[in-house]
Design a protein around this motif. Sequence first.
Motif, PDB file in Angstrom:
ATOM      1  N   LEU A  11       0.866  -1.178   0.000  1.00 18.18           N
ATOM      2  CA  LEU A  11       0.000   0.000   0.000  1.00 18.18           C
ATOM      3  C   LEU A  11       0.903   1.228   0.000  1.00 18.18           C
ATOM      4  N   PRO A  12       1.023   1.922  -1.122  1.00 15.62           N
ATOM      5  CA  PRO A  12       2.018   2.990  -1.247  1.00 15.62           C
ATOM      6  C   PRO A  12       1.983   4.058  -0.160  1.00 15.62           C
ATOM      7  N   ALA A  13       0.817   4.529   0.238  1.00 20.80           N
ATOM      8  CA  ALA A  13       0.756   5.589   1.254  1.00 20.80           C
ATOM      9  C   ALA A  13       1.275   5.093   2.598  1.00 20.80           C
ATOM     10  N   ILE A  14       0.891   3.884   2.969  1.00 19.94           N
ATOM     11  CA  ILE A  14       1.345   3.330   4.246  1.00 19.94           C
ATOM     12  C   ILE A  14       2.824   2.965   4.159  1.00 19.94           C
ATOM     13  N   ALA A  15       3.240   2.418   3.037  1.00 22.17           N
ATOM     14  CA  ALA A  15       4.651   2.073   2.853  1.00 22.17           C
ATOM     15  C   ALA A  15       5.519   3.319   2.924  1.00 22.17           C
ATOM     16  N   SER A  16       5.038   4.412   2.355  1.00 21.56           N
ATOM     17  CA  SER A  16       5.788   5.667   2.395  1.00 21.56           C
ATOM     18  C   SER A  16       5.968   6.135   3.838  1.00 21.56           C
ATOM     19  N   ARG A  17       4.905   6.110   4.604  1.00 14.30           N
ATOM     20  CA  ARG A  17       4.993   6.526   6.009  1.00 14.30           C
ATOM     21  C   ARG A  17       5.909   5.598   6.807  1.00 14.30           C
ATOM     22  N   HIS A  18       5.809   4.310   6.513  1.00 17.63           N
ATOM     23  CA  HIS A  18       6.669   3.340   7.198  1.00 17.63           C
ATOM     24  C   HIS A  18       8.148   3.618   6.891  1.00 17.63           C
ATOM     25  N   CYS A  19       8.444   3.902   5.635  1.00 15.76           N
ATOM     26  CA  CYS A  19       9.828   4.207   5.249  1.00 15.76           C
ATOM     27  C   CYS A  19      10.310   5.506   5.898  1.00 15.76           C
ATOM     28  N   PHE A  75      19.091   7.844   4.549  1.00 13.64           N
ATOM     29  CA  PHE A  75      18.855   8.442   3.238  1.00 13.64           C
ATOM     30  C   PHE A  75      18.124   7.464   2.325  1.00 13.64           C
ATOM     31  N   GLU A  76      18.554   6.221   2.349  1.00 13.57           N
ATOM     32  CA  GLU A  76      17.929   5.195   1.514  1.00 13.57           C
ATOM     33  C   GLU A  76      16.431   5.074   1.823  1.00 13.57           C
ATOM     34  N   PHE A  77      16.068   5.106   3.100  1.00 16.60           N
ATOM     35  CA  PHE A  77      14.653   4.992   3.464  1.00 16.60           C
ATOM     36  C   PHE A  77      13.862   6.247   3.107  1.00 16.60           C
ATOM     37  N   PHE A  78      14.450   7.431   3.250  1.00 11.86           N
ATOM     38  CA  PHE A  78      13.756   8.647   2.840  1.00 11.86           C
ATOM     39  C   PHE A  78      13.536   8.662   1.327  1.00 11.86           C
ATOM     40  N   ARG A  79      14.528   8.196   0.589  1.00 10.52           N
ATOM     41  CA  ARG A  79      14.398   8.114  -0.873  1.00 10.52           C
ATOM     42  C   ARG A  79      13.308   7.107  -1.239  1.00 10.52           C
ATOM     43  N   ARG A  80      13.294   5.972  -0.560  1.00  7.62           N
ATOM     44  CA  ARG A  80      12.286   4.949  -0.819  1.00  7.62           C
ATOM     45  C   ARG A  80      10.879   5.464  -0.466  1.00  7.62           C
ATOM     46  N   ALA A  81      10.773   6.244   0.610  1.00 11.06           N
ATOM     47  CA  ALA A  81       9.478   6.820   0.991  1.00 11.06           C
ATOM     48  C   ALA A  81       8.963   7.735  -0.108  1.00 11.06           C
ATOM     49  N   VAL A  98       4.602  15.001   1.852  1.00 15.69           N
ATOM     50  CA  VAL A  98       5.226  14.709   3.148  1.00 15.69           C
ATOM     51  C   VAL A  98       6.534  13.947   2.926  1.00 15.69           C
ATOM     52  N   ALA A  99       6.500  12.940   2.065  1.00 14.96           N
ATOM     53  CA  ALA A  99       7.709  12.161   1.777  1.00 14.96           C
ATOM     54  C   ALA A  99       8.767  13.013   1.100  1.00 14.96           C
ATOM     55  N   LEU A 100       8.349  13.847   0.159  1.00 13.67           N
ATOM     56  CA  LEU A 100       9.294  14.712  -0.545  1.00 13.67           C
ATOM     57  C   LEU A 100       9.939  15.705   0.428  1.00 13.67           C
ATOM     58  N   MET A 101       9.144  16.267   1.332  1.00 17.55           N
ATOM     59  CA  MET A 101       9.693  17.206   2.313  1.00 17.55           C
ATOM     60  C   MET A 101      10.619  16.502   3.302  1.00 17.55           C
ATOM     61  N   SER A 102      10.305  15.261   3.674  1.00 20.24           N
ATOM     62  CA  SER A 102      11.188  14.511   4.578  1.00 20.24           C
ATOM     63  C   SER A 102      12.543  14.278   3.934  1.00 20.24           C
ATOM     64  N   LEU A 103      12.530  13.842   2.678  1.00 22.13           N
ATOM     65  CA  LEU A 103      13.785  13.622   1.953  1.00 22.13           C
ATOM     66  C   LEU A 103      14.520  14.938   1.765  1.00 22.13           C
ATOM     67  N   SER A 104      13.798  15.964   1.412  1.00 20.18           N
ATOM     68  CA  SER A 104      14.396  17.269   1.188  1.00 20.18           C
ATOM     69  C   SER A 104      15.027  17.824   2.468  1.00 20.18           C
ATOM     70  N   ASN A 105      14.311  17.727   3.582  1.00 17.40           N
ATOM     71  CA  ASN A 105      14.855  18.194   4.860  1.00 17.40           C
ATOM     72  C   ASN A 105      16.085  17.404   5.275  1.00 17.40           C
ATOM     73  N   PHE A 106      16.049  16.092   5.060  1.00 15.90           N
ATOM     74  CA  PHE A 106      17.196  15.250   5.396  1.00 15.90           C
ATOM     75  C   PHE A 106      18.422  15.677   4.592  1.00 15.90           C
ATOM     76  N   CYS A 107      18.248  15.821   3.282  1.00 15.79           N
ATOM     77  CA  CYS A 107      19.369  16.216   2.416  1.00 15.79           C
ATOM     78  C   CYS A 107      19.848  17.621   2.754  1.00 15.79           C
ATOM     79  N   ASP A 108      18.917  18.524   3.014  1.00 16.94           N
ATOM     80  CA  ASP A 108      19.275  19.901   3.356  1.00 16.94           C
ATOM     81  C   ASP A 108      20.107  19.937   4.641  1.00 16.94           C
ATOM     82  N   ARG A 109      19.648  19.214   5.671  1.00 17.86           N
ATOM     83  CA  ARG A 109      20.405  19.164   6.929  1.00 17.86           C
ATOM     84  C   ARG A 109      21.807  18.598   6.708  1.00 17.86           C
TER      85      ARG A 109
END
Length: 138
Positions: A11-19, A75-81, A98-109
């Motif tokens: 389930l993509p939405a749940i998988a994204s949150r899990h990642c 990073f791998e999990f944020f990218r997968r999310a 939400v997933a894009l912002m999580s990955l973006s914030n991680f990379c920015d930090r």
Amino acid sequence: KFGRDAFVMKLPAIASRHCMLQGNMFRLLSTALATDGETVMPSLGDKKIEILLAATDSSERNSAELAEKLFSKAFEFFRRAKERAEEEKRTQCAAYPVALMSLSNFCDRALRRKEEADESSEKDPSARVDLETYPRIV
């Protein structure tokens, strides 16, 4: 704890949150080990350290190296999310931003810490990781 074939991961939405949760967990563990590995490692115990070593495909019990591997795993999990959320994007799901912002914030930090840190800094796992492999989304 869920494998790639688990129902939840289909389930993509749940998988994204899990990642995203897994990415945050690995990021926090990485930061803790990098900041005070001599205290954190013994408090985890041998069994949990073995689980972390297995999760990062590592055999080194060095806190700095483990922190670096955990940082890369985050990073791998944020990218997968983000990828999983992209699947759901077609159906107007809120998980994608939400997933894009999580990955973006991680990379920015990570990039900011790399800019601010001394190149010889052993405390920050982002200083030891080759950030050129990260996408240029920040």
